[in-house]
Scaffold this active site. Structure first.
Site, PDB file in Angstrom:
ATOM      1  N   ASP A  58       0.875  -1.173   0.000  1.00  0.00           N
ATOM      2  CA  ASP A  58       0.000   0.000   0.000  1.00  0.00           C
ATOM      3  C   ASP A  58       0.909   1.218   0.000  1.00  0.00           C
ATOM      4  OD1 ASP A  58      -1.686   2.151   0.488  1.00  0.00           O
ATOM      5  OD2 ASP A  58      -2.853   1.099   2.029  1.00  0.00           O
ATOM      6  N   ASN A  85       3.557   4.744 -11.198  1.00  0.00           N
ATOM      7  CA  ASN A  85       2.322   4.797 -11.955  1.00  0.00           C
ATOM      8  C   ASN A  85       1.052   4.659 -11.123  1.00  0.00           C
ATOM      9  OD1 ASN A  85       0.678   4.300 -14.500  1.00  0.00           O
ATOM     10  ND2 ASN A  85       0.448   2.333 -13.463  1.00  0.00           N
ATOM     11  N   TYR A 153      -8.488  13.621  -8.540  1.00  0.00           N
ATOM     12  CA  TYR A 153      -7.569  13.025  -9.512  1.00  0.00           C
ATOM     13  C   TYR A 153      -6.799  14.120 -10.244  1.00  0.00           C
ATOM     14  CZ  TYR A 153      -5.870  10.070 -13.314  1.00  0.00           C
ATOM     15  OH  TYR A 153      -5.074   9.415 -14.223  1.00  0.00           O
ATOM     16  N   LYS A 157      -2.740  14.627  -9.966  1.00  0.00           N
ATOM     17  CA  LYS A 157      -1.937  14.408 -11.172  1.00  0.00           C
ATOM     18  C   LYS A 157      -1.239  15.698 -11.611  1.00  0.00           C
ATOM     19  CE  LYS A 157      -2.238  10.026 -11.813  1.00  0.00           C
ATOM     20  NZ  LYS A 157      -1.046   9.180 -11.815  1.00  0.00           N
TER      21      LYS A 157
END
Length: 175
Positions: A58, A85, A153, A157
């Site tokens: 994790d 990734n 997100y 990112k």
């Protein structure tokens, strides 16, 4: 042979990259949270599966990332490539409907996990002989062209993209 670490290796882009590296003869450490999904990815490697090393981790928990890199150091003594990734995308959510817990989960995995991986990889690459290696931090087009309902997100990112730019600037200055 060369040693690679691929995070988020149980599905999608991460799995495709891990399988491609295995096909090219690399030793590949596949990392993801779910042991069963990692085992399935390794099985897809077919005759190259002997070079695959699944380590469930994790990445949002720094002690688990530290343990991952201790295993890499003791098993291989070095690391040549990291494909950083791993990440999660939450279901479509308007900002007013996104809970603090959901926000923190995305930040912990997408941003903090990426940093923990980067930090431990950088340290190992500094200490190994010969020094060096490559770290690829996978951002997203969403950082520049956000998808509606994806604030967590998109924000995480975008942070990866900014961090990469800073790292490249530091690397250039050091040379």
């Amino acid at each position: 042979s060369q040693i690679a670490l691929v995070t988020g290796a149980s599905s999608g882009i991460g799995k495709a990259c891990a399988l491609a590296l295995l096909k090219e003869g690399w030793q590949v450490v596949l990392v993801g949270r779910r042991a069963d999904a990692l085992a399935a990815a390794v099985a897809e490697a077919g005759p190259n599966a002997g070079h695959a090393h699944a380590i469930p981790t994790d990445l949002s928990k720094e002690p688990e990332v530290k343990a991952l890199f201790e295993q890499i150091r003791s098993r291989f003594g070095r690391l040549d490539l990291v494909f950083n990734n791993a990440g999660i995308s939450l279901p479509y959510t308007l900002p007013g409907d996104l809970s603090g817990d959901e926000w923190r989960r995305a930040v912990d995995i997408n941003l903090n996990g990426a940093f923990y991986t980067l930090s431990h990889a950088f340290k190992l690459m500094q200490e190994q002989s010969p020094q060096g290696g490559r770290i690829i931090n996978n951002g997203s087009i969403s950082a520049h062209v956000p998808r509606p309902g994806s604030i967590a997100y998109t924000a995480t990112k975008h942070a990866i993209s900014v961090s990469y730019t800073h790292l490249r600037a530091h690397e250039t200055k050091a040379n």
